[in-house]
Design a protein around this motif. Structure first.
Motif, PDB file in Angstrom:
ATOM      1  N   PRO A  15     -10.181 -11.589   9.454  1.00 59.39           N
ATOM      2  CA  PRO A  15      -9.743 -11.163   8.118  1.00 59.39           C
ATOM      3  C   PRO A  15     -10.099  -9.701   7.862  1.00 59.39           C
ATOM      4  O   PRO A  15     -11.136  -9.209   8.329  1.00 59.39           O
ATOM      5  CB  PRO A  15     -10.523 -12.086   7.176  1.00 59.39           C
ATOM      6  N   LEU A  16      -9.246  -9.022   7.134  1.00 53.26           N
ATOM      7  CA  LEU A  16      -9.549  -7.672   6.661  1.00 53.26           C
ATOM      8  C   LEU A  16      -9.021  -7.497   5.248  1.00 53.26           C
ATOM      9  O   LEU A  16      -8.261  -8.335   4.756  1.00 53.26           O
ATOM     10  CB  LEU A  16      -8.997  -6.595   7.606  1.00 53.26           C
ATOM     11  N   LEU A  17      -9.415  -6.405   4.618  1.00 59.22           N
ATOM     12  CA  LEU A  17      -8.916  -6.047   3.291  1.00 59.22           C
ATOM     13  C   LEU A  17      -8.124  -4.751   3.414  1.00 59.22           C
ATOM     14  O   LEU A  17      -8.648  -3.747   3.908  1.00 59.22           O
ATOM     15  CB  LEU A  17     -10.069  -5.863   2.308  1.00 59.22           C
ATOM     16  N   ALA A  18      -6.877  -4.771   2.968  1.00 56.25           N
ATOM     17  CA  ALA A  18      -6.054  -3.569   2.913  1.00 56.25           C
ATOM     18  C   ALA A  18      -6.033  -3.086   1.477  1.00 56.25           C
ATOM     19  O   ALA A  18      -5.553  -3.787   0.576  1.00 56.25           O
ATOM     20  CB  ALA A  18      -4.646  -3.861   3.412  1.00 56.25           C
ATOM     21  N   VAL A  19      -6.558  -1.894   1.255  1.00 56.67           N
ATOM     22  CA  VAL A  19      -6.838  -1.404  -0.096  1.00 56.67           C
ATOM     23  C   VAL A  19      -6.281   0.007  -0.253  1.00 56.67           C
ATOM     24  O   VAL A  19      -6.464   0.858   0.627  1.00 56.67           O
ATOM     25  CB  VAL A  19      -8.365  -1.391  -0.351  1.00 56.67           C
ATOM     26  N   ASN A  20      -5.614   0.262  -1.367  1.00 57.60           N
ATOM     27  CA  ASN A  20      -5.166   1.610  -1.720  1.00 57.60           C
ATOM     28  C   ASN A  20      -5.908   2.073  -2.968  1.00 57.60           C
ATOM     29  O   ASN A  20      -5.746   1.483  -4.041  1.00 57.60           O
ATOM     30  CB  ASN A  20      -3.666   1.643  -2.018  1.00 57.60           C
ATOM     31  N   ALA A  21      -6.704   3.118  -2.825  1.00 55.51           N
ATOM     32  CA  ALA A  21      -7.268   3.783  -3.994  1.00 55.51           C
ATOM     33  C   ALA A  21      -6.251   4.819  -4.446  1.00 55.51           C
ATOM     34  O   ALA A  21      -5.942   5.766  -3.717  1.00 55.51           O
ATOM     35  CB  ALA A  21      -8.597   4.440  -3.652  1.00 55.51           C
ATOM     36  N   VAL A  22      -5.699   4.624  -5.638  1.00 53.61           N
ATOM     37  CA  VAL A  22      -4.597   5.451  -6.130  1.00 53.61           C
ATOM     38  C   VAL A  22      -5.155   6.601  -6.965  1.00 53.61           C
ATOM     39  O   VAL A  22      -5.907   6.385  -7.926  1.00 53.61           O
ATOM     40  CB  VAL A  22      -3.618   4.604  -6.961  1.00 53.61           C
ATOM     41  N   LEU A  23      -4.778   7.827  -6.590  1.00 53.73           N
ATOM     42  CA  LEU A  23      -5.230   9.046  -7.246  1.00 53.73           C
ATOM     43  C   LEU A  23      -4.021   9.808  -7.806  1.00 53.73           C
ATOM     44  O   LEU A  23      -2.887   9.559  -7.382  1.00 53.73           O
ATOM     45  CB  LEU A  23      -5.957   9.950  -6.247  1.00 53.73           C
ATOM     46  N   PRO A  24      -4.218  10.737  -8.719  1.00 52.67           N
ATOM     47  CA  PRO A  24      -3.108  11.592  -9.151  1.00 52.67           C
ATOM     48  C   PRO A  24      -2.528  12.345  -7.958  1.00 52.67           C
ATOM     49  O   PRO A  24      -3.246  12.663  -7.002  1.00 52.67           O
ATOM     50  CB  PRO A  24      -3.766  12.560 -10.148  1.00 52.67           C
ATOM     51  N   ILE A  25      -1.247  12.665  -8.002  1.00 53.63           N
ATOM     52  CA  ILE A  25      -0.602  13.311  -6.864  1.00 53.63           C
ATOM     53  C   ILE A  25      -1.207  14.679  -6.567  1.00 53.63           C
ATOM     54  O   ILE A  25      -1.269  15.103  -5.407  1.00 53.63           O
ATOM     55  CB  ILE A  25       0.926  13.402  -7.078  1.00 53.63           C
ATOM     56  N   GLU A  26      -1.715  15.343  -7.601  1.00 49.77           N
ATOM     57  CA  GLU A  26      -2.298  16.667  -7.375  1.00 49.77           C
ATOM     58  C   GLU A  26      -3.635  16.591  -6.633  1.00 49.77           C
ATOM     59  O   GLU A  26      -4.178  17.625  -6.217  1.00 49.77           O
ATOM     60  CB  GLU A  26      -2.482  17.420  -8.699  1.00 49.77           C
ATOM     61  N   GLN A  27      -4.167  15.379  -6.426  1.00 47.73           N
ATOM     62  CA  GLN A  27      -5.407  15.226  -5.663  1.00 47.73           C
ATOM     63  C   GLN A  27      -5.150  14.811  -4.218  1.00 47.73           C
ATOM     64  O   GLN A  27      -6.055  14.329  -3.536  1.00 47.73           O
ATOM     65  CB  GLN A  27      -6.332  14.211  -6.340  1.00 47.73           C
ATOM     66  N   TYR A  28      -3.946  15.055  -3.732  1.00 46.88           N
ATOM     67  CA  TYR A  28      -3.648  14.656  -2.350  1.00 46.88           C
ATOM     68  C   TYR A  28      -4.577  15.337  -1.350  1.00 46.88           C
ATOM     69  O   TYR A  28      -5.073  14.678  -0.422  1.00 46.88           O
ATOM     70  CB  TYR A  28      -2.196  14.966  -1.980  1.00 46.88           C
ATOM     71  N   GLU A  29      -4.820  16.634  -1.494  1.00 43.04           N
ATOM     72  CA  GLU A  29      -5.683  17.332  -0.536  1.00 43.04           C
ATOM     73  C   GLU A  29      -7.096  16.747  -0.556  1.00 43.04           C
ATOM     74  O   GLU A  29      -7.730  16.598   0.493  1.00 43.04           O
ATOM     75  CB  GLU A  29      -5.714  18.831  -0.835  1.00 43.04           C
ATOM     76  N   LEU A  30      -7.587  16.396  -1.738  1.00 43.68           N
ATOM     77  CA  LEU A  30      -8.891  15.742  -1.831  1.00 43.68           C
ATOM     78  C   LEU A  30      -8.839  14.381  -1.150  1.00 43.68           C
ATOM     79  O   LEU A  30      -9.771  14.008  -0.418  1.00 43.68           O
ATOM     80  CB  LEU A  30      -9.307  15.589  -3.293  1.00 43.68           C
ATOM     81  N   ALA A  31      -7.767  13.622  -1.388  1.00 47.30           N
ATOM     82  CA  ALA A  31      -7.611  12.320  -0.730  1.00 47.30           C
ATOM     83  C   ALA A  31      -7.655  12.474   0.783  1.00 47.30           C
ATOM     84  O   ALA A  31      -8.293  11.682   1.494  1.00 47.30           O
ATOM     85  CB  ALA A  31      -6.299  11.664  -1.166  1.00 47.30           C
ATOM     86  N   HIS A  32      -6.973  13.501   1.294  1.00 50.05           N
ATOM     87  CA  HIS A  32      -6.955  13.770   2.736  1.00 50.05           C
ATOM     88  C   HIS A  32      -8.365  14.049   3.249  1.00 50.05           C
ATOM     89  O   HIS A  32      -8.787  13.524   4.292  1.00 50.05           O
ATOM     90  CB  HIS A  32      -6.025  14.957   3.013  1.00 50.05           C
ATOM     91  N   THR A  33      -9.113  14.855   2.508  1.00 49.44           N
ATOM     92  CA  THR A  33     -10.485  15.196   2.907  1.00 49.44           C
ATOM     93  C   THR A  33     -11.382  13.963   2.893  1.00 49.44           C
ATOM     94  O   THR A  33     -12.156  13.722   3.834  1.00 49.44           O
ATOM     95  CB  THR A  33     -11.058  16.268   1.960  1.00 49.44           C
ATOM     96  N   LEU A  34     -11.276  13.153   1.838  1.00 53.97           N
ATOM     97  CA  LEU A  34     -12.139  11.974   1.727  1.00 53.97           C
ATOM     98  C   LEU A  34     -11.814  10.938   2.798  1.00 53.97           C
ATOM     99  O   LEU A  34     -12.727  10.296   3.348  1.00 53.97           O
ATOM    100  CB  LEU A  34     -12.005  11.368   0.331  1.00 53.97           C
ATOM    101  N   ALA A  35     -10.534  10.767   3.109  1.00 47.40           N
ATOM    102  CA  ALA A  35     -10.159   9.833   4.178  1.00 47.40           C
ATOM    103  C   ALA A  35     -10.743  10.291   5.510  1.00 47.40           C
ATOM    104  O   ALA A  35     -11.227   9.467   6.300  1.00 47.40           O
ATOM    105  CB  ALA A  35      -8.637   9.722   4.267  1.00 47.40           C
ATOM    106  N   ARG A  36     -10.722  11.596   5.754  1.00 49.13           N
ATOM    107  CA  ARG A  36     -11.284  12.117   7.006  1.00 49.13           C
ATOM    108  C   ARG A  36     -12.797  11.888   7.064  1.00 49.13           C
ATOM    109  O   ARG A  36     -13.342  11.523   8.111  1.00 49.13           O
ATOM    110  CB  ARG A  36     -10.959  13.601   7.153  1.00 49.13           C
ATOM    111  N   VAL A  37     -13.478  12.085   5.938  1.00 46.31           N
ATOM    112  CA  VAL A  37     -14.927  11.844   5.904  1.00 46.31           C
ATOM    113  C   VAL A  37     -15.223  10.386   6.256  1.00 46.31           C
ATOM    114  O   VAL A  37     -16.137  10.096   7.048  1.00 46.31           O
ATOM    115  CB  VAL A  37     -15.501  12.199   4.518  1.00 46.31           C
ATOM    116  N   ILE A  38     -14.463   9.465   5.673  1.00 47.41           N
ATOM    117  CA  ILE A  38     -14.677   8.041   5.955  1.00 47.41           C
ATOM    118  C   ILE A  38     -14.455   7.752   7.432  1.00 47.41           C
ATOM    119  O   ILE A  38     -15.254   7.057   8.081  1.00 47.41           O
ATOM    120  CB  ILE A  38     -13.751   7.174   5.076  1.00 47.41           C
ATOM    121  N   ARG A  39     -13.361   8.276   7.999  1.00 48.94           N
ATOM    122  CA  ARG A  39     -13.086   8.039   9.425  1.00 48.94           C
ATOM    123  C   ARG A  39     -14.208   8.569  10.307  1.00 48.94           C
ATOM    124  O   ARG A  39     -14.626   7.913  11.271  1.00 48.94           O
ATOM    125  CB  ARG A  39     -11.760   8.704   9.828  1.00 48.94           C
TER     126      ARG A  39
END
Length: 281
Positions: free
Chosen positions: A174-198
């Motif tokens: 089993p796994l959990l597929a999860v989307n944390a939804v942010l404002p579109i103007e925070q895409y670059e931040l989303a990209h950075t945070l996803a990289r940190v997690i990876r």
């Protein structure tokens, strides 16, 4: 038996209705059936006895595959096939051993490959030591990267189908597929945070086993940190979302894609889910 097939079609106006009819005809319990035009993808999730689950999958194949042509497909989500990935999850109520479940999945993979002439790569618990076992590695570069190349297929032809590519299929935990939804103007931040997690997933216990990517969804005017919690017993959705917020993310909502076990809800109280998405362990 639970299955969560992901299909590379999310823009056909009737795709959800067609998928629901296909699953209902097989008598399975439908847990999830949602298309996304930005991802250009529909995720289905259903459970039942082994005959029902097999029937539902092939009903869906007959219904959805004719709608898909990856040579013209565009979307935010990585994909290598029309039936992009098809996981199966053994449930306690199934009364099967893992050995039996592996054989069941291989029989479906063989039949699918023969019927539709699509190469199948087995993954996770089903992988036989012939190639990578994790989905991100198998799907790296997407449909375009496998064109004209030989595929180390476990079943079916050794070259991708011209319209439907390659399918990844297998038994997994089993796994959990999860989307944390942010404002579109925070895409670059989303990209950075996803990289940190990876980068921290092996060293930081908060992120153990979490696969993360960032996507921009212009149709919905949002961005996402999309995460697969592959070790949900060891990690907490709540804690990760709190961490995102602490790094400046304005989390608008936290979507659950697919299903969740009741045991995961205590550490996932931030999830936006419906009752039918809760499945047996």
């Amino acid at each position: 038996m639970l299955s969560v097939p992901n299909w590379s079609e999310g823009r056909h106006p009737q795709v959800e209705e067609l998928a629901r009819e296909a699953m209902a005809a097989a008598g399975v319990q439908i847990h999830f059936n949602e298309a996304d035009p930005d991802h250009n993808r529909i995720v289905t999730a259903f459970s039942g006895n082994t005959n029902q689950v097999r029937a539902a999958l092939f009903q869906l194949c007959d219904t959805l595959l004719p709608l898909i042509d990856l040579t013209t497909h565009t979307g935010a989500h990585p994909r290598i096939g029309a039936l992009d990935v098809c996981p199966f999850v053994l449930q306690q109520q199934d009364g099967m051993t893992e050995t039996d479940a592996l054989a069941y999945v291989e029989a479906i993979a063989s039949a699918f490959a023969e019927m539709y002439q699509v190469p199948v790569l087995l993954y996770e618990k089903s992988e036989r030591g012939r190639h990578a076992k994790d989905l991100p590695t198998l799907r790296k570069g997407g449909f375009e990267a496998v064109q004209g190349k030989e595929i180390p297929a476990d079943f079916g032809p050794n070259r991708p189908h011209p319209r439907w590519g390659v399918t990844v299929m297998g038994l997994r935990d089993p796994l959990l597929a999860v989307n944390a939804v942010l404002p579109i103007e925070q895409y670059e931040l989303a990209h950075t945070l996803a990289r940190v997690i990876r980068n921290a997933r092996d060293a930081d216990p908060r992120f153990h086993g979490i696969r993360a990517i960032a996507t921009r969804l212009p149709e919905q005017c949002v961005s996402q940190v999309s995460m697969n919690f592959t070790k949900p017993d060891e990690t907490s959705v709540n804690e990760v979302v709190q961490w995102l917020a602490s790094r400046g993310a304005k989390v608008l909502r936290v979507e659950l894609i697919g299903v969740v076990r009741e045991s995961d809800l205590a550490k996932g109280s931030v999830l936006d889910y419906r009752p039918e998405q809760i499945v047996a362990p």
